[in-house]
Motif scaffolding. Sequence first.
Motif, PDB file in Angstrom:
ATOM      1  N   GLN A 194      10.310  74.281  18.700  1.00  0.00           N
ATOM      2  CA  GLN A 194       8.876  73.984  18.734  1.00  0.00           C
ATOM      3  C   GLN A 194       8.088  75.239  19.104  1.00  0.00           C
ATOM      4  O   GLN A 194       7.065  75.544  18.492  1.00  0.00           O
ATOM      5  N   SER A 195       8.575  75.965  20.082  1.00  0.00           N
ATOM      6  CA  SER A 195       7.915  77.195  20.518  1.00  0.00           C
ATOM      7  C   SER A 195       7.933  78.255  19.408  1.00  0.00           C
ATOM      8  O   SER A 195       6.911  78.889  19.128  1.00  0.00           O
ATOM      9  N   ASP A 229      18.002  73.097  19.356  1.00  0.00           N
ATOM     10  CA  ASP A 229      17.171  73.154  20.550  1.00  0.00           C
ATOM     11  C   ASP A 229      15.722  72.884  20.134  1.00  0.00           C
ATOM     12  O   ASP A 229      15.008  73.784  19.687  1.00  0.00           O
ATOM     13  N   ARG A 230      15.296  71.646  20.285  1.00  0.00           N
ATOM     14  CA  ARG A 230      13.968  71.229  19.825  1.00  0.00           C
ATOM     15  C   ARG A 230      12.865  71.983  20.558  1.00  0.00           C
ATOM     16  O   ARG A 230      11.875  72.412  19.952  1.00  0.00           O
ATOM     17  N   SER A 231      13.008  72.160  21.857  1.00  0.00           N
ATOM     18  CA  SER A 231      11.981  72.846  22.631  1.00  0.00           C
ATOM     19  C   SER A 231      11.823  74.296  22.172  1.00  0.00           C
ATOM     20  O   SER A 231      10.714  74.777  21.953  1.00  0.00           O
ATOM     21  N   LYS A 232      12.926  74.973  22.012  1.00  0.00           N
ATOM     22  CA  LYS A 232      12.901  76.362  21.535  1.00  0.00           C
ATOM     23  C   LYS A 232      12.371  76.426  20.105  1.00  0.00           C
ATOM     24  O   LYS A 232      11.599  77.320  19.752  1.00  0.00           O
TER      25      LYS A 232
END
Length: 154
Positions: free
Chosen positions: A37-38, A32-35
């Motif tokens: 990144q966060s 999960d790239r978005s997770k």
Amino acid sequence: MSQSDIFNALTHHHDIQRKLCQELQSAITQKDRSKAQSAFTCLKNELEAHAAAEERHLYVPVMAFDDGLELSRHAIAEHHEMDEMMAVLSDGRTGDERFFETAQALIDETLHHLKEEENEFFKEAKKLLDKPTQERLGKLYQAEHQAFEDKHGE
């Protein structure tokens, strides 16, 4: 050891870094790239605040002793390696595969560094720095770490 002791203060932040590494690891596992990144952003902010304050308020004082010079140089070199990985992860142009590989390398290096620091560096540094100095440095470390967090909105 009081709360303001440099080693206690650092270990408290190491525990936070371990938790943030777990969160990043979970996101990597899920791809999960978005997770990821966060989670990386939170880890990066903590590592940057920690490293600046730690280098200034532990490594530099330890470097004043012949027996602490190589210890501090090694630890600073590891901080630099982590900085380079964080630069790749912050680039914005890094593809998913490289992002996840670099994030995993950052986790591995961070956990290695924390373990080595707690098991080796701290033991040697405690021999070099007397208790009043450990207390004074702890207060300085905590103040600088907090100032960094305040400035960067954490």
